[in-house]
Scaffold this motif. Sequence first.
Motif, PDB file in Angstrom:
ATOM      1  N   LEU A 218       0.800  -1.142   0.049  1.00 57.01           N
ATOM      2  CA  LEU A 218      -0.181   0.058   0.080  1.00 57.01           C
ATOM      3  C   LEU A 218       0.908   1.510   0.193  1.00 57.01           C
ATOM      4  O   LEU A 218       0.714   2.070  -0.561  1.00 57.01           O
ATOM      5  CB  LEU A 218      -1.063   0.078   1.404  1.00 57.01           C
ATOM      6  CG  LEU A 218      -1.867   1.282   1.366  1.00 57.01           C
ATOM      7  CD1 LEU A 218      -2.809   1.576   0.216  1.00 57.01           C
ATOM      8  CD2 LEU A 218      -2.605   1.004   2.539  1.00 57.01           C
ATOM      9  N   ASP A 222       0.542   3.828  -3.238  1.00 54.18           N
ATOM     10  CA  ASP A 222       0.387   5.343  -2.740  1.00 54.18           C
ATOM     11  C   ASP A 222       1.307   6.407  -3.349  1.00 54.18           C
ATOM     12  O   ASP A 222       1.299   7.221  -4.087  1.00 54.18           O
ATOM     13  CB  ASP A 222       0.279   5.599  -1.274  1.00 54.18           C
ATOM     14  CG  ASP A 222      -0.922   5.148  -0.558  1.00 54.18           C
ATOM     15  OD1 ASP A 222      -2.041   4.513  -1.264  1.00 54.18           O
ATOM     16  OD2 ASP A 222      -1.246   5.007   0.668  1.00 54.18           O
ATOM     17  N   GLN A 244      -4.237   0.964  -6.993  1.00 53.68           N
ATOM     18  CA  GLN A 244      -4.776   1.395  -5.629  1.00 53.68           C
ATOM     19  C   GLN A 244      -6.005   1.162  -5.261  1.00 53.68           C
ATOM     20  O   GLN A 244      -6.285   0.768  -4.188  1.00 53.68           O
ATOM     21  CB  GLN A 244      -4.849   3.063  -5.607  1.00 53.68           C
ATOM     22  CG  GLN A 244      -4.690   3.661  -4.162  1.00 53.68           C
ATOM     23  CD  GLN A 244      -4.748   5.093  -4.455  1.00 53.68           C
ATOM     24  OE1 GLN A 244      -5.362   5.941  -5.146  1.00 53.68           O
ATOM     25  NE2 GLN A 244      -3.660   5.821  -3.389  1.00 53.68           N
ATOM     26  N   ALA A 248      -7.036  -1.221  -2.037  1.00 55.72           N
ATOM     27  CA  ALA A 248      -8.240  -0.909  -0.938  1.00 55.72           C
ATOM     28  C   ALA A 248      -9.057  -1.957  -1.068  1.00 55.72           C
ATOM     29  O   ALA A 248      -9.596  -2.351   0.049  1.00 55.72           O
ATOM     30  CB  ALA A 248      -8.861   0.519  -1.532  1.00 55.72           C
ATOM     31  N   ALA A 253     -11.917  -1.902   1.956  1.00 55.84           N
ATOM     32  CA  ALA A 253     -12.494  -0.459   2.146  1.00 55.84           C
ATOM     33  C   ALA A 253     -13.154  -0.209   0.656  1.00 55.84           C
ATOM     34  O   ALA A 253     -12.595   0.258  -0.350  1.00 55.84           O
ATOM     35  CB  ALA A 253     -11.137   0.365   1.860  1.00 55.84           C
ATOM     36  N   HIS A 256     -13.510   3.446  -0.805  1.00 55.52           N
ATOM     37  CA  HIS A 256     -12.022   4.049  -1.331  1.00 55.52           C
ATOM     38  C   HIS A 256     -11.796   3.275  -2.413  1.00 55.52           C
ATOM     39  O   HIS A 256     -11.377   3.806  -3.540  1.00 55.52           O
ATOM     40  CB  HIS A 256     -11.033   3.745  -0.324  1.00 55.52           C
ATOM     41  CG  HIS A 256      -9.623   4.153  -0.710  1.00 55.52           C
ATOM     42  ND1 HIS A 256      -9.563   5.296  -1.468  1.00 55.52           N
ATOM     43  CD2 HIS A 256      -8.375   3.655  -0.357  1.00 55.52           C
ATOM     44  CE1 HIS A 256      -8.065   5.599  -1.473  1.00 55.52           C
ATOM     45  NE2 HIS A 256      -7.492   4.647  -0.997  1.00 55.52           N
ATOM     46  N   ALA A 257     -12.266   2.029  -2.578  1.00 58.29           N
ATOM     47  CA  ALA A 257     -11.729   1.021  -3.978  1.00 58.29           C
ATOM     48  C   ALA A 257     -12.580   1.674  -5.109  1.00 58.29           C
ATOM     49  O   ALA A 257     -12.172   1.986  -6.258  1.00 58.29           O
ATOM     50  CB  ALA A 257     -12.000  -0.351  -3.764  1.00 58.29           C
ATOM     51  N   THR A 260     -11.386   5.198  -6.143  1.00 57.11           N
ATOM     52  CA  THR A 260     -10.146   5.270  -7.007  1.00 57.11           C
ATOM     53  C   THR A 260     -10.246   4.437  -8.278  1.00 57.11           C
ATOM     54  O   THR A 260      -9.750   4.699  -9.271  1.00 57.11           O
ATOM     55  CB  THR A 260      -8.944   4.706  -6.384  1.00 57.11           C
ATOM     56  OG1 THR A 260      -9.449   3.331  -5.514  1.00 57.11           O
ATOM     57  CG2 THR A 260      -8.507   5.456  -5.316  1.00 57.11           C
TER      58      THR A 260
END
Length: 395
Positions: A218, A222, A244, A248, A253, A256-257, A260
Amino acid sequence: MGRWESSTAPILPGERYQLLLAHIYACGPNGQHSLGQGSDFSELLDALTHLGESERRLHELRALPVRTATDAGGGLLALLGPATQHALTAAFADTSRINEGLLAGMRALIGDVNGQVGSIPFVRLQLMLVPVVESCRRLLAGAAPEPLLPELRSIAAQAYTLAGRLAFETRDDGASHALYPAATTAAGLIGDPWRRAVVHMSHALVTLYSTPGIDAALTLVDAAVRDARAGTSIAVRARAHALQAEIAARAGAERHAQATLSLACYDMAGDWDGDPSPGSFSPTYLRGFDGLCELYVGDPAIAHDAFARSAQALTTRGERVQRTIVTTDQALARIRLSDPHAAAELLHACIDGASSAGGRVTAVRLRRARHELRPWRTENFVADLDDHLIDALGT
């Protein structure tokens, strides 16, 4: 022979004659294979290109002598043409003699090795890349001509990154993780951050499958996204956002997944005209990431269909490893849809693909899919799958 070499009305040789010519031109008068830029074999492929031969056929013709050279236990310098070897010797003695022809030959070798992934065992590719990796280290340690430094650093970043991936595939994780910092440094000195983002993404994937947990991967992803956003390649930015999203999703998550992944889709729909790295990503690969996000935090039925469409589009020889990975994920989606028999049928094909194309990630994905079949471990169809796994992969 006169007909195809004719300067007035040349005729494209038939496939059998092409094969004969390939073996003749690939082997020099001393019996050593020479396939790199400036070799007789390279000139033959250029001639066939001008006569209209397809890219697929040219790739097949190139793969055959490469396999022959490595089957014999040699071939370490087979992809390094005679002119490039001579120029390297001169540059080692005096780095001010580095020239554009030498750099073009080194870049061509990297492309050749990368193009053989899925066709030749990784350990052989690793050995064939050694001359360029070591050459980059020696040349960068000297006083290379300032105008050529960006190109030399770009080649070094590519060579170290590919070498790191190949070391990972041969389970030499120590060497792999040592090569990536060198690649990151070289890429960072070029000027455009997207080049460093490419290194970070490769390093992240290797880390994901060689280090417990996802935190280390991760961190690298990032960093890749930060560099990609600051860079000029939309293709690299799309790929970084997609990766990313996958990390996620693996972490559970969902929001967030999805966010992105939406950014990756937005990038994919952008204007790629003049993109410095257009081959870094494609809609086919994006569908695979879409499937992964649905698999981990969404609907397995949607994931299954996304994987199926992606696998169907991965048709070239160079995409064999990726196609097997995507198909294995498709089988995992079938398991989560409570259709283990259909999943096992798909996994048999994946085992055959993994056996022929290799790939450490493929093997990891296969083991995970098999683990998901544990509730049916007493069934005959699972026993048949285990037998196939042991026979083909010894696992």
